[in-house]
Design an enzyme around this catalytic site. Structure first.
Site, PDB file in Angstrom:
ATOM      1  CG  ASP A  36      -2.151   0.860   1.050  1.00 19.62           C
ATOM      2  OD1 ASP A  36      -3.252   0.285   0.851  1.00 19.62           O
ATOM      3  OD2 ASP A  36      -2.024   2.113   1.075  1.00 19.62           O
ATOM      4  CB  VAL A  63       0.100   0.636  -7.920  1.00 20.72           C
ATOM      5  CG1 VAL A  63      -0.180  -0.293  -6.749  1.00 20.72           C
ATOM      6  CG2 VAL A  63      -0.944   1.747  -8.021  1.00 20.72           C
ATOM      7  CB  SER A 142     -15.554  -0.119 -10.932  1.00 23.50           C
ATOM      8  OG  SER A 142     -16.823   0.482 -10.688  1.00 23.50           O
ATOM      9  CE1 TYR A 155     -12.673   4.022  -9.371  1.00 21.30           C
ATOM     10  CE2 TYR A 155     -14.935   3.656 -10.096  1.00 21.30           C
ATOM     11  CZ  TYR A 155     -13.854   3.302  -9.310  1.00 21.30           C
ATOM     12  OH  TYR A 155     -13.956   2.226  -8.463  1.00 21.30           O
ATOM     13  CE  LYS A 159     -11.621   0.770 -10.549  1.00 18.49           C
ATOM     14  NZ  LYS A 159     -10.465   0.031  -9.992  1.00 18.49           N
TER      15      LYS A 159
HETATM   16  N1  LIG Z   1     -15.911   0.697  -2.740  1.00 13.54           N
HETATM   17  C1  LIG Z   1     -16.660   0.329  -3.781  1.00 13.54           C
HETATM   18  O1  LIG Z   1     -17.884   0.324  -3.705  1.00 13.54           O
HETATM   19  C2  LIG Z   1     -16.001  -0.085  -5.060  1.00 13.54           C
HETATM   20  C3  LIG Z   1     -16.786  -0.423  -6.161  1.00 13.54           C
HETATM   21  C4  LIG Z   1     -16.164  -0.821  -7.346  1.00 13.54           C
HETATM   22  C5  LIG Z   1     -14.773  -0.904  -7.417  1.00 13.54           C
HETATM   23  N2  LIG Z   1     -14.018  -0.559  -6.340  1.00 13.54           N
HETATM   24  C6  LIG Z   1     -12.560  -0.663  -6.489  1.00 13.54           C
HETATM   25  O2  LIG Z   1     -12.059  -1.520  -5.481  1.00 13.54           O
HETATM   26  C7  LIG Z   1     -10.737  -1.099  -5.125  1.00 13.54           C
HETATM   27  C8  LIG Z   1     -10.664  -0.843  -3.617  1.00 13.54           C
HETATM   28  O3  LIG Z   1     -11.628   0.138  -3.275  1.00 13.54           O
HETATM   29  P1  LIG Z   1     -11.939   0.546  -1.758  1.00 13.54           P
HETATM   30  O4  LIG Z   1     -13.317   1.051  -1.708  1.00 13.54           O
HETATM   31  O5  LIG Z   1     -11.523  -0.538  -0.853  1.00 13.54           O
HETATM   32  O6  LIG Z   1     -10.943   1.805  -1.609  1.00 13.54           O
HETATM   33  P2  LIG Z   1     -10.189   2.382  -0.305  1.00 13.54           P
HETATM   34  O7  LIG Z   1      -9.990   3.831  -0.589  1.00 13.54           O
HETATM   35  O8  LIG Z   1     -10.867   1.966   0.955  1.00 13.54           O
HETATM   36  O9  LIG Z   1      -8.777   1.633  -0.362  1.00 13.54           O
HETATM   37  C9  LIG Z   1      -7.886   1.874  -1.422  1.00 13.54           C
HETATM   38  C10 LIG Z   1      -6.476   1.588  -0.938  1.00 13.54           C
HETATM   39  O10 LIG Z   1      -5.589   1.851  -2.046  1.00 13.54           O
HETATM   40  C11 LIG Z   1      -4.446   2.541  -1.553  1.00 13.54           C
HETATM   41  N3  LIG Z   1      -3.834   3.291  -2.649  1.00 13.54           N
HETATM   42  C12 LIG Z   1      -4.302   4.417  -3.262  1.00 13.54           C
HETATM   43  N4  LIG Z   1      -3.418   4.830  -4.183  1.00 13.54           N
HETATM   44  C13 LIG Z   1      -2.387   3.940  -4.178  1.00 13.54           C
HETATM   45  C14 LIG Z   1      -1.176   3.820  -4.913  1.00 13.54           C
HETATM   46  N5  LIG Z   1      -0.808   4.739  -5.833  1.00 13.54           N
HETATM   47  N6  LIG Z   1      -0.358   2.766  -4.660  1.00 13.54           N
HETATM   48  C15 LIG Z   1      -0.691   1.847  -3.712  1.00 13.54           C
HETATM   49  N7  LIG Z   1      -1.813   1.935  -2.962  1.00 13.54           N
HETATM   50  C16 LIG Z   1      -2.644   2.967  -3.201  1.00 13.54           C
HETATM   51  C17 LIG Z   1      -4.980   3.412  -0.446  1.00 13.54           C
HETATM   52  O11 LIG Z   1      -3.935   3.818   0.448  1.00 13.54           O
HETATM   53  C18 LIG Z   1      -6.012   2.484   0.215  1.00 13.54           C
HETATM   54  O12 LIG Z   1      -5.414   1.692   1.233  1.00 13.54           O
HETATM   55  C19 LIG Z   1     -10.439   0.146  -5.958  1.00 13.54           C
HETATM   56  O13 LIG Z   1      -9.735  -0.233  -7.123  1.00 13.54           O
HETATM   57  C20 LIG Z   1     -11.825   0.649  -6.312  1.00 13.54           C
HETATM   58  O14 LIG Z   1     -11.804   1.427  -7.469  1.00 13.54           O
HETATM   59  C21 LIG Z   1     -14.583  -0.152  -5.170  1.00 13.54           C
END
Ligand SMILES: NC(=O)c1ccc[n+]([C@@H]2O[C@H](COP(=O)([O-])OP(=O)(O)OC[C@H]3O[C@@H](n4cnc5c(N)ncnc54)[C@H](O)[C@@H]3O)[C@@H](O)[C@H]2O)c1
Length: 247
Positions: A36, A63, A142, A155, A159
């Protein structure tokens, strides 16, 4: 156990969906590298996993940075001896309507999701190929990449880009036995959805055939299926975890 003796790197696993995937994989016997951008939070998450009896390590990883991504792969191999599963989960949003979205809002979201997933897929496939591992890469897309969301041109593009990347990489990596698939979550109960105005969330939930918001565990289960041998004849696919919304 479905991932006994395997090592998984999960990006963005300090919190949210990635953290849920780490816990789920750990319960199935995987050794976990929590990667992370928040290194301290990654170490805390790894310590929590270890307290539950899971072999885990936390590493700071951005990343979007090639050396940082290679470092996460190297950390898995040096700590646990192999890399078997790589989950490109890290992400963030910078929502705005196009009229108000800056170029930086657009490019930074594309960078983290598309470049990040590409760097991770490339590094993981290279390590798995070199070691002769029939591994699995899971990319977090997503449902907005399928249908588009207003206020999320960046976004949704990112995605959707992950889907194309997944399919092209799956075709390349199949030759050496590595599978690449994607997950498209819909409305999942996370900080992201908790921040939505209740009336907007309620309206969107009316479109969910299964009639409820998804849990992080539902996404983790889909990632587990794609990571494990349960999906050994499946590559280049997109699994929608949406309760049927936008099917
Ligand atoms: N929450 C939802 O409803 C939802 C729906 C569809 C897709 N997603 C996707 O699921 C994944 C996780 O989402 P979430 O809701 O758990 O998000 P979140 O914000 O709770 O967690 C995201 C994590 O990614 C880390 N991060 C951000 N930029 C980074 C980088 N450059 N390098 C390494 N780490 C990095 C952050 O520090 C955090 O720990 C994402 O790809 C998001 O787009 C989420």
């Amino acid at each position: 156990m479905l991932l006994e003796g395997r090592t998984a790197v999960i990006t963005g696993a300090a919190t949210g969906i990635g953290r849920g995937i780490a816990a789920r994989f750990g319960r199935e016997g995987a050794r976990i590298v929590v990667a992370d951008i928040d290194g301290a939070a990654a170490e805390r998450a790894a310590a929590e996993l270890m307290a539950e009896g899971v072999a885990a390590a936390g590493v700071r990883c951005d990343v979007t940075d090639e050396a940082s991504v290679t470092g996460a792969v190297d950390a898995a191999v040096s700590a646990f001896g192999s890399l078997d599963v790589y989950v490109n989960n890290a992400g963030f949003t910078r929502d705005a309507v196009m009229r108000k979205m800056s170029v930086d809002d657009f490019v930074s979201v594309l960078h983290v999701h598309v470049l990040g997933a590409w760097l991770g897929t490339r590094a993981a496939c290279a390590a798995m190929r070199a070691a002769g591992t029939r591994g699995s890469v899971v990319n977090m897309s997503s449902i907005s990449g399928k249908v588009g969301n207003p206020g999320q041109t960046n976004y949704s593009a990112a995605k959707a880009g992950i889907v194309g990347l997944t399919k092209a990489a799956a075709k390349e990596a199949a030759r050496y036995g590595v599978r690449v698939n994607a997950v498209q979550p819909g409305l999942i109960d996370t900080a992201m959805t908790a921040a939505m105005p209740p009336e907007v969330l309620g309206e969107r939930l009316r479109d969910v055939p299964l009639g409820r918001i998804g849990e992080i565990g539902n996404v983790a289960d889909a990632a587990l299926f794609l990571a494990s041998d349960l999906s050994s004849y499946i590559t280049g696919t997109v699994v929608e975890v949406t309760g049927g919304r936008h099917m």
